[in-house]
Design an enzyme around this catalytic site. Structure first.
Site, PDB file in Angstrom:
ATOM      1  N   ASN A  20     -29.713   9.590 -29.893  1.00 52.77           N
ATOM      2  CA  ASN A  20     -31.037   9.901 -30.552  1.00 52.77           C
ATOM      3  C   ASN A  20     -31.733   9.494 -31.571  1.00 52.77           C
ATOM      4  O   ASN A  20     -30.875  10.033 -32.849  1.00 52.77           O
ATOM      5  CB  ASN A  20     -30.920  11.357 -29.795  1.00 52.77           C
ATOM      6  CG  ASN A  20     -32.436  12.097 -30.478  1.00 52.77           C
ATOM      7  OD1 ASN A  20     -33.495  10.981 -30.876  1.00 52.77           O
ATOM      8  ND2 ASN A  20     -32.275  12.695 -30.911  1.00 52.77           N
ATOM      9  N   LYS A  22     -33.885   9.856 -33.257  1.00 61.33           N
ATOM     10  CA  LYS A  22     -35.281  10.644 -34.348  1.00 61.33           C
ATOM     11  C   LYS A  22     -35.908  10.049 -34.555  1.00 61.33           C
ATOM     12  O   LYS A  22     -36.424   8.762 -33.770  1.00 61.33           O
ATOM     13  CB  LYS A  22     -34.184  11.410 -34.942  1.00 61.33           C
ATOM     14  CG  LYS A  22     -33.192  12.014 -34.355  1.00 61.33           C
ATOM     15  CD  LYS A  22     -32.833  13.000 -35.189  1.00 61.33           C
ATOM     16  CE  LYS A  22     -31.258  14.445 -34.738  1.00 61.33           C
ATOM     17  NZ  LYS A  22     -30.720  14.780 -34.978  1.00 61.33           N
ATOM     18  N   HIS A 106     -35.779  18.398 -26.763  1.00 63.27           N
ATOM     19  CA  HIS A 106     -34.732  18.850 -27.686  1.00 63.27           C
ATOM     20  C   HIS A 106     -35.080  20.180 -28.875  1.00 63.27           C
ATOM     21  O   HIS A 106     -36.402  20.129 -29.489  1.00 63.27           O
ATOM     22  CB  HIS A 106     -35.274  16.947 -28.719  1.00 63.27           C
ATOM     23  CG  HIS A 106     -33.731  17.360 -29.678  1.00 63.27           C
ATOM     24  ND1 HIS A 106     -33.969  17.454 -30.356  1.00 63.27           N
ATOM     25  CD2 HIS A 106     -32.584  16.399 -29.629  1.00 63.27           C
ATOM     26  CE1 HIS A 106     -32.901  16.932 -31.572  1.00 63.27           C
ATOM     27  NE2 HIS A 106     -32.114  16.437 -30.566  1.00 63.27           N
ATOM     28  N   GLU A 108     -35.167  20.230 -32.061  1.00 63.36           N
ATOM     29  CA  GLU A 108     -36.077  19.892 -33.679  1.00 63.36           C
ATOM     30  C   GLU A 108     -37.400  19.596 -32.583  1.00 63.36           C
ATOM     31  O   GLU A 108     -38.512  20.065 -33.425  1.00 63.36           O
ATOM     32  CB  GLU A 108     -35.700  18.465 -33.652  1.00 63.36           C
ATOM     33  CG  GLU A 108     -34.817  18.311 -34.635  1.00 63.36           C
ATOM     34  CD  GLU A 108     -33.909  17.133 -34.262  1.00 63.36           C
ATOM     35  OE1 GLU A 108     -34.251  15.848 -34.122  1.00 63.36           O
ATOM     36  OE2 GLU A 108     -33.051  17.017 -34.848  1.00 63.36           O
ATOM     37  N   GLU A 178     -26.989  21.623 -26.314  1.00 62.53           N
ATOM     38  CA  GLU A 178     -26.663  21.086 -28.307  1.00 62.53           C
ATOM     39  C   GLU A 178     -26.897  22.505 -28.952  1.00 62.53           C
ATOM     40  O   GLU A 178     -27.881  22.485 -29.363  1.00 62.53           O
ATOM     41  CB  GLU A 178     -28.083  20.130 -28.209  1.00 62.53           C
ATOM     42  CG  GLU A 178     -27.395  18.207 -28.129  1.00 62.53           C
ATOM     43  CD  GLU A 178     -28.645  17.767 -28.752  1.00 62.53           C
ATOM     44  OE1 GLU A 178     -27.649  16.756 -28.659  1.00 62.53           O
ATOM     45  OE2 GLU A 178     -29.854  17.848 -28.993  1.00 62.53           O
ATOM     46  N   GLY A 184     -26.903  17.997 -36.907  1.00 57.62           N
ATOM     47  CA  GLY A 184     -27.153  17.382 -38.066  1.00 57.62           C
ATOM     48  C   GLY A 184     -26.262  18.103 -39.080  1.00 57.62           C
ATOM     49  O   GLY A 184     -26.687  17.172 -40.581  1.00 57.62           O
ATOM     50  N   SER A 222     -23.361  16.414 -33.821  1.00 59.03           N
ATOM     51  CA  SER A 222     -22.448  15.988 -34.893  1.00 59.03           C
ATOM     52  C   SER A 222     -21.105  15.560 -33.919  1.00 59.03           C
ATOM     53  O   SER A 222     -19.824  15.210 -34.440  1.00 59.03           O
ATOM     54  CB  SER A 222     -21.829  16.642 -36.259  1.00 59.03           C
ATOM     55  OG  SER A 222     -23.247  17.538 -36.817  1.00 59.03           O
TER      56      SER A 222
HETATM   57  C1  PEP Z   1     -29.098  15.690 -31.686  1.00 61.63           C
HETATM   58  O1  PEP Z   1     -30.033  14.350 -32.236  1.00 61.63           O
HETATM   59  O2  PEP Z   1     -29.215  15.021 -30.301  1.00 61.63           O
HETATM   60  C2  PEP Z   1     -27.961  15.541 -32.225  1.00 61.63           C
HETATM   61  C3  PEP Z   1     -27.261  15.152 -31.283  1.00 61.63           C
HETATM   62  O3  PEP Z   1     -27.433  14.830 -33.411  1.00 61.63           O
HETATM   63  P1  PEP Z   1     -26.537  14.942 -34.621  1.00 61.63           P
HETATM   64  O4  PEP Z   1     -25.680  14.178 -33.642  1.00 61.63           O
HETATM   65  O5  PEP Z   1     -26.897  14.083 -35.908  1.00 61.63           O
HETATM   66  O6  PEP Z   1     -26.054  15.849 -34.480  1.00 61.63           O
END
Ligand code: PEP
Length: 259
Positions: A20, A22, A106, A108, A178, A184, A222
């Site tokens: 992803n 972003k 998601h 975010e 998630e 992040g 992460s």
């Molecule tokens: C994501 O954007 O779905 C995500 C899990 O980000 P990260 O791997 O950077 O934590």
């Protein structure tokens, strides 16, 4: 990689590794990534690989990835077919750009743009009816986990997000767990925490009348090359949704090539 059928649920729950991006990468940077990445993950016939890219890069990435087996997707959509919705894109626009997948809900989107479970269910319906593969994200915040409400929150998100989704469309659906506190932040859920929660999600999906045993459930938060293998060894983790570590071709290729 050879071309593979587009499928969400499957009896074998083939590993699904998705990046992803972003709000990173211009169109040119995105195409350059694909050219570097595809040779690093060639000949993988036992797993699916996907990239969720910015809307401005969809068409270029779809063209660059043609014939590679890499699934290309958007990060969001609007549920209406068209209309006065400035800044939004529809399922048909995603399909028209040559993409076949979309992320929905998601954290975010939920946190910064007000996506609700009700919106997620409408977006899911629009994605499915356009023939897209939908990756629906759920997850609890740190405060919710610390208050012991993880399962309650996930049950409620799943109930609201899946409202109206019917089992016959299972090939169009993938779930992603998630935990918001792991996205992040550099904090990954332990493999035991992730496994316990993903098993709960599978059970909940079955309780909602959906094929919990065959739907694929990804973990995201992460994920890095050095923890991907241990996470993927968990019985209820069928794939990974990767943010930061998917931005560099070599690091995402290491994750895709786990095991
Ligand atoms: C994501 O954007 O779905 C995500 C899990 O980000 P990260 O791997 O950077 O934590």
């Amino acid at each position: 990689m050879s071309e593979k059928p587009l499928t969400g649920g499957s009896s074998t729950r083939r590993p699904f590794l998705a990046g992803n991006w972003k709000m990173f990468k211009t169109g040119d940077q995105a195409v350059a990534f694909v050219k570097e990445f595809v040779p690093l993950v060639g000949n993988l016939s036992d797993r699916d690989v996907a990239l969720a890219v910015p809307a401005t890069a969809l068409q270029g990435v779809a063209e660059a990835a043609k014939g590679s087996g890499v699934i290309v997707g958007a990060q969001n959509l609007h549920w209406e077919k068209e209309g006065a919705f400035t800044g939004e894109i529809s399922a048909d626009m995603i399909v028209g750009a040559g993409a076949t997948m979309v992320l929905i809900g998601h954290s975010e989107r939920r946190q910064f743009f007000g996506d609700t479970d009700g919106w997620v269910s409408k977006k899911l319906a629009a994605a499915v009816s356009a023939g897209l593969l939908a990756v629906v994200c759920v997850g609890e915040t740190l405060a919710e986990r610390e208050a012991g409400k993880t399962f309650e929150v996930l049950a409620s998100q799943l109930k609201g997000s899946m409202a109206g989704f019917v089992p016959k469309d299972e090939k169009r659906l993938i779930l992603a767990y998630e935990p918001v506190w792991a996205i992040g932040t550099g904090k990954t859920a332990t493999k035991e925490e992730a496994q316990e929660t993903q098993a709960f999600i599978r059970k909940e999906l079955s309780a909602l009348g959906l094929p919990g045993q065959s739907l694929r459930i990804l973990y995201g938060g992460s994920v890095k090359p050095d923890n991907a293998g241990a996470l993927m060894a968990q019985p209820d983790i069928d794939g990974l949704l990767v943010g930061g570590a998917s931005l560099k071709a070599d690091s995402f290729a290491k994750i895709v090539n786990f095991g």
